[in-house]
Design an enzyme around this catalytic site. Structure first.
Site, short mmCIF file in Angstrom:
data_model
loop_
_atom_site.label_atom_id
_atom_site.label_comp_id
_atom_site.label_asym_id
_atom_site.label_seq_id
_atom_site.Cartn_x
_atom_site.Cartn_y
_atom_site.Cartn_z
N HIS C 95 0.83 -1.21 0.00
CA HIS C 95 0.00 0.00 0.00
C HIS C 95 0.87 1.26 0.00
O HIS C 95 0.70 2.16 -0.83
CB HIS C 95 -0.93 -0.04 1.23
CG HIS C 95 -1.87 1.11 1.33
ND1 HIS C 95 -3.23 0.98 1.13
CD2 HIS C 95 -1.68 2.42 1.63
CE1 HIS C 95 -3.81 2.16 1.28
NE2 HIS C 95 -2.88 3.05 1.59
N GLU C 96 1.86 1.30 0.90
CA GLU C 96 2.72 2.49 0.97
C GLU C 96 3.60 2.59 -0.27
O GLU C 96 3.82 3.69 -0.79
CB GLU C 96 3.55 2.46 2.25
CG GLU C 96 2.75 2.49 3.54
CD GLU C 96 1.78 3.65 3.65
OE1 GLU C 96 2.07 4.73 3.12
OE2 GLU C 96 0.70 3.47 4.26
#
Lengths: 285, 285, 285, 285, 285, 285
Positions: C95-96
């Site tokens: 996600h990051e």
């Protein structure tokens, strides 16, 4: 949350502790028939019963004193001062007989406990249904029978006097019926299309928080809700009409008895309505 | 923000400091299974456990005392005073069995921790799911399995008693399910068409500021939201129905066991449901 | 109004007056990189830096102390207590990495300052972009790149785990993106059709005055606004998807590095992403 | 009601009573150019002028002191601390030049009093128009020229940098323009179809009284209002675009002068814009 | 309720009791012409008249003093300080002449009492109509003539200067006209289709009670109301336009006289307008 | 709840206890004709009657004193000060005659008790209907006759003076009629399609609770309600028009008598209207 039967028994025992009762009184039986009463109601019943007994100079409270007290608390004191003309009395008798007959005939309704055309509280007459026991849940068909019996009064006015002679006497019945039908559709997921979903927003907590939100659904959903509610009311009116018109003789007999005796108890009603039938067209299950 | 596992362990150690526990007790294990509890809940568990132990005149708190305390805090005390008739008891048993079986069969649901038909708090029965570990996120498919198991009770009433005999017993399940479905669509961008956008206005700060704004989207968007939410509920009901009707034998077995034993633990449930299958029609991924 | 660079420098000098700093510290450089900080934030940074230095028993505050203090103030303290399972850790890393890669590739985005999967404040991980200088205005294309990078996390979850496995982890990203898209259309006249006009009513002054007014436009305009906002979100998701899927190798490399090292700084990210490309389909200008 | 010229002169004489002014000062001239100032504004100008004079150790207040004080009160103090990069400075110069050139060319606009790219108050730059005398009424065509010059900044950004590079710098211009267009249609009966009628409900008096009423017109009327307002904005943008693009040389010259000198007065602007033309396509009367 | 003629006479006698008046004064005549004044207004007139008389060092109040006092109370004091340029003065003269000529020509309008272009209170000029006697009711056709004369100013601006040169000077006229047209349709059942019904909800009593209700009619009814109101305004504008354009010579004469004399009384106006005609196209009954 | 006949008798006896009445007075008869009066009204009647008697220097209160007092309390004191011109007087006479004739002819209306064109309270004239006895309910056809007689005044103005000469004199009649029609449809389930359901939300209890809810039905239902209400009003106006136009001679006779005598009592009205007929077209049952 209202107290349940065992809770009510305990509460009643506390309130009757220092009030002498004669041997016609059974606290256990009283607990059984006061389903739906709050703790405060139960305290009021005990106090009122003592007043009734005192009013007849009795040393001990009798079962009859308690019954009078209970009815006063539950549906308001009799208003004997109210004068109705003969037409209004007859209409009230037919109206209440209509509630009673629909409730009697439909299988999922509670039994009729009492019918009276003596005005009580804010009403012109009362038909009183008492569940034989505490209930935890209500099913769709129970709601539908309750709806039909709620409309029984208005529908009977229509059958007896004609559709344009129905009166404001049914105002609170209709309000009650609309509330039930809306609860079924909005809170209980019991619409015929709108199933298994609720349409109510409970954002609990903070008062002002609630202001920020509008009706939490679209206009189209609002139309569907209205249509479901209207359908429930129409079905209930149709069923009540079937029951009343197919049992016209019993209706006339019950109305006549009410005009003569003003109040009828469970047994008397059951006796007068022993020939009623459940018409095929009123069955939905 | 609720404390996470390590936080809970630390909090529990503080509250159990001066309370002697016997060697059946593992604070670490208790921390693991109390996901979702607040700091106040944990303090209450410790105090309640001491009371339970005192109630049985024990010098030390046992693991069983703690479990009882935990359940009391989490889902309310048992209400043994509540009387249900046989039909209501059976219906409650089937309703809870429905939740349990759907939750057991669907792969993304947490395991069943306990099922009981002893009324607790405001409910007629409880099926309790416990996640095996703390979770930081919930995915679409996890939400969908949670939705289906939330509708498992209502759907089972329908299968066992017929669609018009379903009751108000499912009211809070439906409210819960509607809230989850709305959160998916409105807050999490998880609608099937309404993806990656939120429809919620959080203008934080000043209370009155919020009054000036209405629903921050058009009527057309409101219809799309309603339609997405209704679709999620319908899919969940359909899946729950598939699971329950394809595992009818297990359902009857579980309901019967509940009627006999009133409470079943994780192992007992798993054992009774060992023959369940996940029907092809209930799979969505 | 937030202080600008020269204001920040003056404010910082006041707060560091009686706090000895070593020669690694440049107040001027600190003022340059704290764009967006309030006066209170700057005071907190100074105090926090003194605490950090004291924590390592240093007589003087170092540049590293200040950096740690700044991050703590800007995105919350690290929450090392938080336990994530391996799947959640991996998902957070991807996600990051998704945010970072989209922000890195799109030309109008600020550079990536730091990426971490150590939970901070209320988040599971953080990708931190820092503008190289104070900005007075934001253009349409800058907003569009910010939108795309905000959706980079959700889009990456979708690419790596499938569309039904995306999680609530993107909730605050979506809220942020929706707010930006609405501001573009409602406050800045930046819709594709709704140009050069605002749709916001600011009747200033008296609180209650604001209650009397509704949404100051018609339902049809509300639909157009919704449609413009939805279009901006969709375009941003499409562009983010193009960037992430066309740079899958870099994505995997970055996610892997994050899982191993937990935190990567500007230089490390730039190094890991040196082979990324801007796909033709993600270009809009 | 704001004071008119003679009132302002009287008010100014009161506030300058005990403040020595040199012979460059004419209270009468100051009264003439402060149209739109409130009594409080005029008092502030007098006090501020005394401070400015004191700041330069002068015994008497000069006309220059008063002018500085007036500008500070009217548009906020200069914010020299604000740092803009070269691109932002150039964009600000073009933006303000756009306002100035549209206002200069359109015949019903007030003359340009001053243009500056030194940030003042909350803005990046200011173009200041001063009416040559007090006005009692505003006509449709005056409003339309004011609308066009308000959009002159945004339109110029678009012409110089391209439609997707326009910025939030025009936010307050657009808000102002929307407010004027809405006032024309809603309060002044100046829509092209919605003539001679107002769509505003002023039920004066009691605060809560106003809550009970909604928008006092139908959704269809709301659509017509939106459409009229949008049409006014579009026409104004089109006219501004015609003026700016047909006078590109003057625009470049003015922007360049602004970048070099930062502030230009009425005479300098008029001189730089002496070759501008009013394009046929921008004429509407 | 405002006092009626006999009440006013009694009230005036009380307030003039200790104020010496000369023999030009008739309290009875003053009572007749102050229809619409409140008790407080009448007290103010008496006090103001005494002040006016004192201002001219007179021992007794004259009829002229009372007239001056009455006008000051009814439409505000003259604002001689206000400076208008020549164009604004001419426009004001034409605007007021428009009101006067429409009111003069239409048969159900009250007669013109006075016209002035000396600013009074918040207005640029005033045309004052006085009913010859107290009226209890207003008919549809009286309302329609009042609407037409209210629009007479705006319509005249349009005829004399062109449709795009009309100004904000008519703002309060339009507000007044819209209010009357809405009252006709919403409160008085005087719409052309929406007859004999009101569309206003007055739930009197409790402030908060009113909050719970919205507009008490559907969107479709709101559209019909809007359409009726718009039709009334359009008809009135059309009739005013017919009257003004068919009497252009009288208009010019009246405007010219106003520019020269600033104020004209009833007789002067009647004299200047003696050649006006009621055009066939302005007749509606 | 208002006191009923027997209650009123008891209340009146209390208030007349220490007030000597002559033998023309019957408290029982007074109780019978004061249906609809509150306890406070009854107390006021007793006090007012004593004042009236004192005003004529009588020792004992007579029946005439009581009648005067009753009318003053019920419809306000006479306002003899009010001056109406001849046209307004004639119009008032016709307006009241219209109410009286429609009420007289329609079979379910209460009898006319008194008609007067002497202004009372806030009205220009009064037609007063008194029910012969207390009523508990109102039927649809009674409501419809009440609606028609309420519109009798406006309809008569239209017939006598033409449709565009009807006045604001009917304002409160229309408001009353609209309220009744809305109550029939919304509160009493008496619409022609919207039967047996209410459309009113009474969530009782907490004030703020009510704010959170909007109109509890959809726009489509709102349209149906509006259409039912409009239909009831139209039918009533049509019936009133039939009655008035088919009894024009009686109307003229009654209006003439009113102009001459100003007030007519029950017997006089009945005598003047003895030749009226109920036209076939006005019958609905």
């Amino acid at each position: 949350m209202l107290p349940e039967r065992r809770d009510r028994e305990a509460i009643l025992r506390v309130h009757f502790k220092n009030k002498p009762v004669d041997d016609t009184v059974s606290i256990e039986a009283l607990a059984a028939k006061t389903a739906g009463s709050s703790g405060a109601d139960l305290a009021n019943i005990a106090n009122e019963a003592a007043i009734v007994a005192a009013g007849r100079n009795a040393k001990k409270i009798s079962n009859a004193d308690i019954t009078e007290a209970f009815e006063k608390i539950a549906i308001g004191p009799e208003r004997k001062a109210k004068i109705m003309n003969d037409h209004e009395k007859e209409m009230t008798a037919y109206h209440e007989a209509g509630h009673a007959i629909v409730g009697h005939v439909l299988p999922e309704s509670d039994p009729v406990h009492k019918v009276t055309i003596i005005p009580r509280g804010g009403t012109g007459g009362v038909t009183w249904f008492l569940p034989p026991e505490d209930k935890s849940y209500t099913s769709i068909i129970e709601f539908k029978d309750i709806l039909a019996r709620a409309l029984g009064g208005r529908v009977t006015e229509k059958i007896v006097y004609g559709p344009d002679r129905v009166t404001t006497g049914a105002g609170s019945d209709l309000r009650k019926a609309t509330e039930i039908a809306r609860e079924m559709v909005i809170e209980q997921g019991m619409g015929s299309n709108l199933r298994d979903q609720v349409f109510h927003e409970d954002n609990g907590g903070m008062m002002f928080d609630r202001i920020t939100h509008e009706r939490p659904y679209s206009e189209k959903t609002a139309e569907e809700i209205d249509s479901e509610v209207a359908e429930l009311i129409k079905e209930a009116a149709r069923r009540a009409e079937e029951v009343v018109s197919k049992n016209r003789d019993s209706l006339d007999k019950l109305a006549k008895a009410l005009l003569e005796q003003e109040t009828l108890d469970e047994k008397q009603v059951a006796d007068l309505l022993k020939d009623t039938v459940l018409p095929e067209e009123a069955k939905i299950y």
